[in-house]
Write an enzyme that holds these catalytic residues in place. Structure first.
Site, PDB file in Angstrom:
ATOM      1  N   ASN A  75    -115.709  31.205-149.170  1.00 43.67           N
ATOM      2  CA  ASN A  75    -114.376  31.309-148.572  1.00 43.67           C
ATOM      3  C   ASN A  75    -113.660  29.980-148.736  1.00 43.67           C
ATOM      4  OD1 ASN A  75    -114.690  33.997-147.571  1.00 43.67           O
ATOM      5  ND2 ASN A  75    -115.991  33.192-145.934  1.00 43.67           N
ATOM      6  N   ARG A 107    -130.286  29.274-142.814  1.00 46.04           N
ATOM      7  CA  ARG A 107    -129.839  30.601-142.377  1.00 46.04           C
ATOM      8  C   ARG A 107    -128.569  30.494-141.546  1.00 46.04           C
ATOM      9  NH1 ARG A 107    -133.457  34.192-144.027  1.00 46.04           N
ATOM     10  NH2 ARG A 107    -135.573  33.410-144.322  1.00 46.04           N
ATOM     11  N   HIS A 142    -119.517  25.759-148.831  1.00 46.15           N
ATOM     12  CA  HIS A 142    -120.804  26.457-148.673  1.00 46.15           C
ATOM     13  C   HIS A 142    -120.736  27.802-149.370  1.00 46.15           C
ATOM     14  CE1 HIS A 142    -118.178  27.200-145.215  1.00 46.15           C
ATOM     15  NE2 HIS A 142    -118.654  28.426-145.196  1.00 46.15           N
ATOM     16  N   VAL A 201    -115.666  26.492-141.645  1.00 47.08           N
ATOM     17  CA  VAL A 201    -116.358  25.201-141.699  1.00 47.08           C
ATOM     18  C   VAL A 201    -115.951  24.527-143.012  1.00 47.08           C
ATOM     19  CG1 VAL A 201    -118.569  24.004-141.744  1.00 47.08           C
ATOM     20  CG2 VAL A 201    -118.311  26.069-140.341  1.00 47.08           C
TER      21      VAL A 201
HETATM   22  P1  5GP Z   1    -116.954  30.332-143.412  1.00 51.01           P
HETATM   23  O1  5GP Z   1    -116.273  31.261-142.451  1.00 51.01           O
HETATM   24  O2  5GP Z   1    -116.417  28.927-143.289  1.00 51.01           O
HETATM   25  O3  5GP Z   1    -117.009  30.813-144.827  1.00 51.01           O
HETATM   26  O4  5GP Z   1    -118.477  30.324-142.974  1.00 51.01           O
HETATM   27  C1  5GP Z   1    -118.981  29.530-141.957  1.00 51.01           C
HETATM   28  C2  5GP Z   1    -120.301  30.137-141.560  1.00 51.01           C
HETATM   29  O5  5GP Z   1    -121.018  29.182-140.796  1.00 51.01           O
HETATM   30  C3  5GP Z   1    -120.164  31.399-140.687  1.00 51.01           C
HETATM   31  O6  5GP Z   1    -120.802  32.493-141.321  1.00 51.01           O
HETATM   32  C4  5GP Z   1    -120.854  30.988-139.382  1.00 51.01           C
HETATM   33  O7  5GP Z   1    -121.584  32.038-138.786  1.00 51.01           O
HETATM   34  C5  5GP Z   1    -121.739  29.840-139.805  1.00 51.01           C
HETATM   35  N1  5GP Z   1    -121.998  28.867-138.769  1.00 51.01           N
HETATM   36  C6  5GP Z   1    -121.104  28.373-137.862  1.00 51.01           C
HETATM   37  N2  5GP Z   1    -121.698  27.473-137.062  1.00 51.01           N
HETATM   38  C7  5GP Z   1    -122.995  27.388-137.487  1.00 51.01           C
HETATM   39  C8  5GP Z   1    -124.107  26.622-137.049  1.00 51.01           C
HETATM   40  O8  5GP Z   1    -124.054  25.821-136.111  1.00 51.01           O
HETATM   41  N3  5GP Z   1    -125.288  26.802-137.709  1.00 51.01           N
HETATM   42  C9  5GP Z   1    -125.406  27.691-138.750  1.00 51.01           C
HETATM   43  N4  5GP Z   1    -126.606  27.793-139.313  1.00 51.01           N
HETATM   44  N5  5GP Z   1    -124.374  28.425-139.189  1.00 51.01           N
HETATM   45  C10 5GP Z   1    -123.189  28.279-138.564  1.00 51.01           C
END
Ligand code: 5GP
Ligand code: ZN
Length: 114
Positions: free
Chosen positions: A87, A29, A100, A96
């Site tokens: 993304n 999640r 994902h 990140v």
């Molecule tokens: P992005 O912006 O790279 O597409 O998505 C990264 C996602 O990782 C974001 O929706 C953010 O809320 C989530 N995220 C960031 N840090 C953590 C974490 O420590 N644990 C979890 N489960 N999600 C995280």
């Protein structure tokens, strides 16, 4: 990769609310959910972005889509609808750098996205 947050979750070094795991994929999640259902699905193997996927990763990408369908059904959003987001890079807001797939559901989404 030791400095990658999602490798940390995959390897159990970082706490994650894991909903599925097998030998090639982990789903957990999102810590800041943007919808009632917000699950991140990642390959266990560290791949930074879509651009870094190799031909040998094609199988795991297929498995991820099959898993998304299974999770959507289990989470009760298969009939109402859901969105899958990956993304990639700065303009998309990737934060990140371990590839994902966001599975989002449980509310309506707008199009075009913001
Ligand atoms: P992005 O912006 O790279 O597409 O998505 C990264 C996602 O990782 C974001 O929706 C953010 O809320 C989530 N995220 C960031 N840090 C953590 C974490 O420590 N644990 C979890 N489960 N999600 C995280
Ligand atoms: Zn990683």
């Amino acid at each position: 990769m030791s400095d990658c947050l999602f490798c940390g979750i995959v390897e159990g070094r970082v706490k994650g609310d894991i909903v599925y795991r097998d030998e090639s994929v982990v789903a957990f999640r999102d810590i800041r959910p943007q919808a009632p259902v917000h699950i991140l699905i990642v390959p266990r193997k560290h791949v930074a972005t879509i651009l870094d996927l190799e031909a040998t990763d094609a199988g795991v990408v297929g498995e991820i889509f099959l898993l998304i369908a299974k999770l959507a059904r289990e989470q009760g959003v298969a009939e109402s609808g859901f969105r899958v987001v990956v993304n990639s890079g700065a303009d998309a807001g990737q934060s990140v750098f371990h590839v994902h797939f966001h599975l989002l559901g449980g509310r309506p989404f707008r199009w075009p996205p913001g």
